[in-house]
Scaffold this active site. Structure first.
Site, PDB file in Angstrom:
ATOM      1  N   ARG A  18       0.681  -1.430  -0.096  1.00 43.26           N
ATOM      2  CA  ARG A  18       0.404   0.031   0.376  1.00 43.26           C
ATOM      3  C   ARG A  18       0.515   1.080   0.365  1.00 43.26           C
ATOM      4  O   ARG A  18       1.734   1.336   0.730  1.00 43.26           O
ATOM      5  CB  ARG A  18      -0.756   0.628   1.554  1.00 43.26           C
ATOM      6  CG  ARG A  18      -1.964  -1.041   1.253  1.00 43.26           C
ATOM      7  CD  ARG A  18      -1.480  -1.993   2.358  1.00 43.26           C
ATOM      8  NE  ARG A  18      -1.328  -1.833   3.778  1.00 43.26           N
ATOM      9  CZ  ARG A  18      -1.767  -1.347   4.500  1.00 43.26           C
ATOM     10  NH1 ARG A  18      -2.735  -1.084   4.763  1.00 43.26           N
ATOM     11  NH2 ARG A  18      -1.196  -0.924   5.306  1.00 43.26           N
ATOM     12  N   ASP A 238       9.387  -4.369   9.210  1.00 44.53           N
ATOM     13  CA  ASP A 238       7.955  -3.554   9.306  1.00 44.53           C
ATOM     14  C   ASP A 238       7.035  -4.105  10.254  1.00 44.53           C
ATOM     15  O   ASP A 238       6.314  -3.376  10.706  1.00 44.53           O
ATOM     16  CB  ASP A 238       6.889  -4.672   8.163  1.00 44.53           C
ATOM     17  CG  ASP A 238       6.837  -5.847   8.382  1.00 44.53           C
ATOM     18  OD1 ASP A 238       7.347  -6.351   9.128  1.00 44.53           O
ATOM     19  OD2 ASP A 238       5.873  -6.861   7.583  1.00 44.53           O
ATOM     20  N   ASN A 297       8.920 -15.079  16.792  1.00 45.42           N
ATOM     21  CA  ASN A 297       7.781 -15.003  15.591  1.00 45.42           C
ATOM     22  C   ASN A 297       7.364 -16.272  15.509  1.00 45.42           C
ATOM     23  O   ASN A 297       7.127 -17.389  15.904  1.00 45.42           O
ATOM     24  CB  ASN A 297       8.890 -15.274  14.330  1.00 45.42           C
ATOM     25  CG  ASN A 297       9.412 -14.053  13.657  1.00 45.42           C
ATOM     26  OD1 ASN A 297      10.327 -13.355  14.175  1.00 45.42           O
ATOM     27  ND2 ASN A 297       9.700 -14.148  11.865  1.00 45.42           N
ATOM     28  N   GLY A 403      -3.373  -5.776  11.138  1.00 46.56           N
ATOM     29  CA  GLY A 403      -4.631  -6.444  10.516  1.00 46.56           C
ATOM     30  C   GLY A 403      -5.020  -7.094  10.846  1.00 46.56           C
ATOM     31  O   GLY A 403      -6.480  -7.202  11.146  1.00 46.56           O
TER      32      GLY A 403
END
Length: 491
Positions: A18, A238, A297, A403
């Protein structure tokens, strides 16, 4: 001429990218998505690897940037992407070979090859980074064996966002937060580790000392009636960007940056890199203002993304609805099992895991989704308990950002599994962190604490309180999966 105040965040994830325009009005920060594009792996016809299409990503980034510049008043732009993947450039600053993805199977078994030359404990002592088979160290070790000609002609090493910054402004740089994901950066020397670089086939002369997140590295020349647009290295990883904007208020709160991956951890001004941390396989990733991200992770919504694609029917919301009606804790998987990294068929792999562990095999979309969501929630509890052991005191709240924070079922399951309140939001935390670090670089914000205060007053947050305890038999069953081969690999 009015001083430009708008900022562009280019936020590219493993499945989409994006271009987002930000602006502050009356003390409230707003984001506007002005361009979106897919990011898909592609097979390389020559080398038979799974690769990223960097030319496409650059072209889409430029499309979005052109739209933003057309609106006027643009001060700066910065790029963040996923970590660990990289680009090699030759003497002419041209790419060497394709940009191979971390999901490519070239690193299968490569950790053991590296451990035969330098021990797992010594690598961790130097880097403090979680062992994952796709870390840059093991990708490069694979390249040494499979494509030594690439390394022979390489003169510059850039992470993916470093490369995109270079394409925008012509300046070569390595940014700190992403450099630390490579397992090539020495935690104690605050520089690239010469011995690990040698093992990976890279001379230290190829590397640049990483710049801090929030460094103005160059500029894009001015268009007519505009000032030049500064190129700022935000937290280019990110997760680093997401945590920078996570609305943390106390040191006893944990974060989950929830998306394709679930990155769960705490923020600390000092690293945790001792024997206990090694045993727990936690990462000490570099953060903004040198605040370490002590995290692990966890295979996140990649699992449901793959299942949804394979089923070819319901959207994500539909899967959540069907999962909500399913039987809780019926079938569980270990999301960290290496078999889920990039199987040919995720649905079949989940079903095989359940069959092999003597559990009911999920067949319907709802049952598969519930299996994934329950397993993620229990993974969050497992990591929470490991973090509490390391720090010697409890975590009293979990903040889910990104998200994945829109999945209210998983948010509630997390609260139930972890036994603490869960706060969800903001959704666009990665882009927010990217923007906030640029604002600090431009002098529009003074520090990270001020940035987080801006985020808290600009975006709504939702709280979830624990409702029901996880049955002990369910927890015992999930923990029994820890003995199975994990994503992090084995000695």
């Amino acid at each position: 001429m009015k001083v430009p105040e708008k900022i562009v965040a280019v936020d590219i994830g493993a499945s989409s990218g994006r271009v987002i325009l930000s602006e502050v009005r009356d003390g409230i920060l707003s984001l506007t998505e002005i361009h979106r594009f897919e990011n898909n792996l592609r097979g390389d016809d020559v080398f038979a690897h799974q690769c990223w299409n960097l030319d496409f990503l650059e072209a889409e980034m430029r499309k979005g940037l052109a739209i933003a510049r057309g609106k006027g008043g643009l001060a700066s732009v910065g790029v963040d992407t996923w970590g660990v993947d990289y680009v090699l450039l030759d003497d002419n600053l041209e790419r060497i070979g394709p940009a191979v993805s971390y999901r490519d199977h070239r690193t299968d078994g490569m950790m053991d090859t590296v451990f035969s030359q330098i021990s797992r404990a010594e690598i961790y002592r130097r880097t403090g980074i979680q062992f994952l088979q796709f870390n840059t160290l093991y990708q490069l070790a694979a390249t040494v064996r499979q494509h030594p000609e690439w390394l022979a002609s390489a003169r510059h090493f850039l992470m993916i966002p470093d490369y995109l910054h270079f394409r925008l402004c012509g300046v070569l740089s390595n940014e700190y937060t992403n450099a630390t994901t490579t397992q090539l950066f020495n935690l104690h020397e605050n520089d690239w580790d010469a011995d690990l670089l040698k093992l990976a086939g890279l001379p230290k002369t190829m590397m640049m000392h990483p710049v801090e997140a929030g460094t103005i590295i160059g500029e894009i020349p001015a268009l007519q009636n505009e000032t030049a647009v500064k190129v700022v290295a935000p937290a280019t990883h990110d997760t680093g960007a997401a945590v920078a904007a996570a609305p943390l208020e106390t040191e006893d709160e944990a974060f989950i940056s929830s998306g394709t991956w679930s990155l769960m951890g705490i923020e600390s001004k000092t690293p945790f890199a001792g024997a206990e941390a090694l045993a727990a396989n936690v990462s000490n990733e570099g953060g903004v203002e040198r605040r370490y991200r002590i995290l692990k992770n966890i295979m996140g919504f990649w699992l449901i993304q793959r299942v949804r694609k394979e089923l070819g029917s319901l959207d994500h919301g539909g899967l959540v609805t069907e999962a909500r009606d399913g039987t809780p804790w019926r079938s569980l998987i270990n999301p960290q099992d290496a078999r889920f990294l990039n199987p040919d068929n995720m649905t079949a792999e989940i079903q095989a895991f359940c069959r092999e562990t003597g559990q009911p095999v999920p067949e319907s979309a709802g049952a598969l989704s519930r299996c994934i969501f329950d397993s993620l929630a229990l993974s969050y509890r497992q990591v929470k308990e490991e973090l509490e052991t390391l720090r010697g005191r409890p975590v009293d709240r979990v903040r889910i950002v990104g998200g994945g924070s829109q999945n209210d079922l998983v948010n509630q399951l997390c609260a139930d599994a972890c036994g603490v309140p869960v706060t969800a939001g903001p959704i666009e935390t990665t882009a927010l962190g990217n923007v906030c670090v640029q604002m600090i670089a431009l002098g529009q914000l003074s520090n990270l604490d001020e940035a987080r205060a801006l985020v808290r007053r600009s975006f709504p947050l939702t709280e979830y309180l624990p409702r029901q305890r996880v049955p002990q038999a369910v927890w015992d069953r999930f923990q029994s999966f820890s003995a199975l081969p994990a994503l992090e690999g084995q000695d």
